[in-house]
Design an enzyme around this catalytic site. Structure first.
Site, mmCIF file in Angstrom:
data_model
loop_
_atom_site.group_PDB
_atom_site.id
_atom_site.type_symbol
_atom_site.label_atom_id
_atom_site.label_comp_id
_atom_site.label_asym_id
_atom_site.label_seq_id
_atom_site.Cartn_x
_atom_site.Cartn_y
_atom_site.Cartn_z
ATOM 1 N N GLY A 160 -21.800 -68.524 -23.662
ATOM 2 C CA GLY A 160 -21.527 -68.421 -22.232
ATOM 3 C C GLY A 160 -20.974 -67.070 -21.877
ATOM 4 N N GLY A 208 -15.185 -64.971 -20.220
ATOM 5 C CA GLY A 208 -14.140 -65.544 -19.384
ATOM 6 C C GLY A 208 -14.358 -66.972 -18.945
ATOM 7 N N THR A 212 -12.931 -69.186 -25.953
ATOM 8 C CA THR A 212 -11.810 -69.090 -26.871
ATOM 9 C C THR A 212 -10.823 -70.221 -26.619
ATOM 10 O OG1 THR A 212 -12.109 -66.706 -26.754
ATOM 11 C CG2 THR A 212 -10.101 -67.491 -27.776
ATOM 12 N N GLU A 216 -20.931 -48.513 5.927
ATOM 13 C CA GLU A 216 -20.570 -49.929 5.762
ATOM 14 C C GLU A 216 -21.059 -50.758 6.947
ATOM 15 O OE1 GLU A 216 -19.738 -50.892 2.941
ATOM 16 O OE2 GLU A 216 -19.187 -48.931 2.115
ATOM 17 N N ASP A 237 -25.850 -48.471 -4.367
ATOM 18 C CA ASP A 237 -26.684 -49.383 -3.568
ATOM 19 C C ASP A 237 -28.137 -49.267 -3.999
ATOM 20 O OD1 ASP A 237 -24.459 -49.982 -2.063
ATOM 21 O OD2 ASP A 237 -24.948 -48.546 -0.468
HETATM 22 P P1 ADP Z 1 -13.972 -66.446 -23.146
HETATM 23 O O1 ADP Z 1 -13.513 -66.620 -24.553
HETATM 24 O O2 ADP Z 1 -15.093 -67.361 -22.757
HETATM 25 O O3 ADP Z 1 -14.266 -65.025 -22.778
HETATM 26 P P2 ADP Z 1 -11.301 -67.234 -22.628
HETATM 27 O O4 ADP Z 1 -11.244 -68.543 -23.276
HETATM 28 O O5 ADP Z 1 -10.730 -66.087 -23.361
HETATM 29 O O6 ADP Z 1 -12.774 -66.873 -22.191
HETATM 30 O O7 ADP Z 1 -10.630 -67.361 -21.202
HETATM 31 C C1 ADP Z 1 -9.663 -66.459 -20.746
HETATM 32 C C2 ADP Z 1 -8.638 -67.146 -19.890
HETATM 33 O O8 ADP Z 1 -9.230 -67.631 -18.685
HETATM 34 C C3 ADP Z 1 -8.051 -68.371 -20.530
HETATM 35 O O9 ADP Z 1 -6.976 -68.035 -21.348
HETATM 36 C C4 ADP Z 1 -7.630 -69.189 -19.334
HETATM 37 O O10 ADP Z 1 -6.395 -68.755 -18.837
HETATM 38 C C5 ADP Z 1 -8.674 -68.867 -18.307
HETATM 39 N N1 ADP Z 1 -9.737 -69.868 -18.297
HETATM 40 C C6 ADP Z 1 -11.035 -69.667 -18.558
HETATM 41 N N2 ADP Z 1 -11.747 -70.792 -18.420
HETATM 42 C C7 ADP Z 1 -10.877 -71.748 -18.087
HETATM 43 C C8 ADP Z 1 -11.009 -73.146 -17.811
HETATM 44 N N3 ADP Z 1 -12.185 -73.768 -17.862
HETATM 45 N N4 ADP Z 1 -9.890 -73.816 -17.495
HETATM 46 C C9 ADP Z 1 -8.704 -73.204 -17.435
HETATM 47 N N5 ADP Z 1 -8.511 -71.911 -17.677
HETATM 48 C C10 ADP Z 1 -9.576 -71.169 -17.994
HETATM 49 ZN ZN ZN Z 2 -23.185 -48.994 0.298
HETATM 50 MG MG MG Z 3 -13.098 -65.043 -25.805
#
Ligand code: ADP
Ligand code: ZN
Ligand code: MG
Length: 613
Positions: free
Chosen positions: A212, A215, A219, A434, A509
């Site tokens: 995925g 963020g 993890t 803009e 753009d």
């Molecule tokens: P990835 O490993 O997919 O890049 P992480 O697990 O490191 O993302 O996510 C980073 C932070 O974002 C987490 O520590 C948490 O605070 C927040 N976060 C991401 N997804 C969720 C979720 N589904 N629910 C709650 N917090 C989330």
């Molecule tokens: Zn522009």
């Molecule tokens: Mg990660």
């Protein structure tokens, strides 16, 4: 949330500081050495004169003594004057005198032995580097020890261990992603009660791959699995395997798997696995020895375990397309779990989790916030809420309000405001640019309504016009994409119409517009070329890995023509819309110059409500 990463920066700096201190001492010592050895060698003093003159002076009986030091000749005259001279390498002073018919005995010749001094230099020459190296390695090892690892720990895994005592993440801390949690709870069950599964002959996955975008909580989920199962969790990022020394990565893998087995049932988590598991024999450098060895070792280890080992490997990646196919074969990462950007309901849940413990004013609505943040990942949302709290604290508020949240959301996507001096001409240009985007976007039926226009620069952009999506769309259509291109070119079109000149401000753009147009032609079959996938040309004559998809020169030329056609038509339409609504454009630009930022309501007051299809 708990930060899993140990700050490694501090010791590195300390190491550097110590090393710098030592380097200063070494430098002082070396300077002193050069200075004293210079003194000891008895630097010849007096004028430098040619050897022939020395010989003549000896002939005339003016010279008392010659001192020889290597090829240097120090001449002591009887009248206490001194001079220096030089003889040829390998030439004997006796021979020189004899050749000139001078009896060497008329002058006392003293030959200084250089061998002792040379010996010193050579001893220092050999010893000093060794001393420096020893000191250097001592520092490195002390460093390694400081980091909680023994001496000679190169080959040991740097996996971080989260034991049962570490702060635990549970499934409840991860919002949304219910399906993913359901899939992973199987893994949890197995780790908790392996015997139940074995008794029924169930085949348990050895490896689970979380796929995925960045963020979305990969993890976090992996840690939650460990937390739910209450087992040790060994975590390492793929990039950490990459070391200068070939073979170290493989040794680390071996060590990490051995440790995990010792602590079974347990979880091994390999983050950013694409940095090791890239397709072999790919890439500009034509393969990376270290990476291949590390990857091979992972494959060997995973093939090596039996269901009795009770170790499950979880990998995470945002580039599954880059993974070596050997990694995803049965018996390795055979289970793939896909995480997507959160949808409306999921965003609400994530926002709720991260709102905990923060005070908000009463008018803050989770629903509105979730609607405003289409395309935000979980990490974006967490950052946004944290940023809002910081903004509120900075202004001495007792609760976070909508304004803080709005600013935090914009900052998350566009970077912080940059207040900088702008010339009146630049501001005027920005305002029309803009306003151009906003007017063109507003009068196109399928572009999302304008959320905000601003001529305050942020990050790298001079100003911004936001059309955040108002709904989660899983598909785009040809007509929507064309309108997006047109809106993207609106700024450039306004500049040309108003100023009869264009600025460099439209570069990004144009890049966006071109990239959408290219995808339409080469991937989505949305041009006269019909439904065809045309891969970009291979770079530097290397295969991209998909042989046979190389397109002909004619086809590439046709692609370029189609892309150009799309862009030209869109630009014409943008120009037409701006001409038609010129009065509104002027009004919006004027309002922008006055207020710098227009919210959707203020914009709609000028142009009227958006008419959609
Ligand atoms: P990835 O490993 O997919 O890049 P992480 O697990 O490191 O993302 O996510 C980073 C932070 O974002 C987490 O520590 C948490 O605070 C927040 N976060 C991401 N997804 C969720 C979720 N589904 N629910 C709650 N917090 C989330
Ligand atoms: Zn522009
Ligand atoms: Mg990660």
């Amino acid at each position: 949330m708990v930060n899993a990463k140990r700050p490694l920066k501090l010791p590195k700096n300390k190491f550097l500081a110590t090393f710098k201190g030592i380097a200063v001492y070494i430098l002082i010592a070396l300077t002193a050495l050069v200075f004293f050895s210079g003194l000891a060698s008895g630097v010849p003093t007096g004028d430098e004169i040619p050897l022939s003159q020395v010989v003549n002076d000896i002939k005339d009986g003016k010279v008392e003594k010659l001192e020889l030091e290597g090829n240097k000749v120090k001449v002591d005259y009887k009248d206490k004057k001194i001079a220096s001279s030089r003889k040829e390498e390998g030439e004997s002073i006796y021979q020189v005198l004899k050749n000139s018919d001078v009896d060497p005995k008329v002058v006392s010749i003293e030959v200084k032995d250089l061998s002792l001094q040379n010996a010193w230099v050579s001893i220092l020459g050999t010893v000093l580097p060794i001393v420096i190296m020893v000191v250097f390695f001592m520092l490195i090892f002390r460093q390694a020890k400081d980091a909680g690892q023994g001496i000679f720990s190169f080959g040991q895994s740097r996996a971080r261990l989260f034991t049962k005592d570490s702060p635990q993440v549970k499934f409840a801390d991860v919002a949304g992603v219910d399906e993913v949690k359901r899939e992973l709870s199987e893994v949890v069950e197995f780790l908790k009660t392996p015997d139940k599964f074995k008794a029924l002959g169930a085949r348990i996955p050895k490896g689970v791959l979380l796929v995925g975008p960045a963020g979305v909580g990969k993890t976090l989920l992996a840690r939650a699995v460990a937390g739910e199962a209450n087992v040790p969790f060994f975590s390492i990022a793929g990039s950490e395997f990459m070391e200068i020394l070939v073979g170290v990565g493989a040794a680390r893998v071996r060590d990490m798997f051995a440790t995990a087995k010792k602590n079974a049932p347990s979880i091994i988590f390999i983050d950013e696995i694409e940095s090791i598991g890239r397709m072999r024999g790919m890439g500009i450098s034509g393969g990376h020895d270290e990476r291949e060895q590390t990857l091979n070792q992972i494959l060997v280890e995973m093939d090596g375990f039996t269901p009795n080992d009770h170790v499950i490997v979880i990998g995470a990646t945002n580039r599954p397309d880059l993974l070596d196919s050997a990694l995803v074969r049965p018996g390795r990462f055979d289970r793939r779990v896909v995480l997507n950007l959160p949808d409306l309901e999921e965003r609400k849940a994530i926002i709720q989790i991260h709102m905990k413990g923060k005070p908000f004013t009463k008018d803050v609505s989770i629903e509105k916030l979730a609607r405003r943040t289409v395309g935000f990942s979980g990490a974006d949302l967490a950052n946004m809420l944290n940023e809002a709290a910081i903004l509120a604290a900075r202004e001495g508020k007792s609760a976070i309000d909508n304004k803080d949240l709005e600013e935090a959301a914009t900052k998350e996507k566009l970077g912080p405001q940059r207040k900088r001096m702008q010339s009146e001409r630049d501001r005027n240009l920005s305002a029309y640019h803009e306003a151009g985007h906003a007017i063109v976007g507003h009068f196109l039926k399928q572009v999302d309504p304008v959320h905000r226009i601003s001529i305050i620069s942020r990050g790298i952009s001079g100003g911004h016009t936001l059309f955040p999506p108002t709904e989660d769309r899983s598909n785009e259509t040809k007509s929507r994409l064309l309108e997006q291109i047109t809106a993207a070119l609106g700024g450039h079109a306004a500049e040309e119409l108003i100023f009869k000149d264009v600025s460099t401000g439209a570069a990004s753009d144009i890049e966006v517009a071109t990239s959408i147009a290219k995808q339409m032609v080469t991937q989505y079959g949305m041009s006269a070329l019909g439904p065809i996938n045309i891969s970009p040309r291979a770079m530097f004559g290397m295969w991209r890995g998909d042989e046979g998809s190389e397109s002909s020169d004619e086809l590439q030329a046709a692609v370029d023509r189609e892309v150009k056609k799309i862009l030209d038509n869109a630009y014409k339409e943008a120009l037409a819309l701006i001409r038609k609504h010129r009065a509104k454009l002027d009004e919006v630009a004027k309002a922008l110059l006055e207020k710098e930022t227009l919210e959707s309501e203020e914009f709609e007051k000028i142009v009227g409500k958006k008419v959609t299809v």
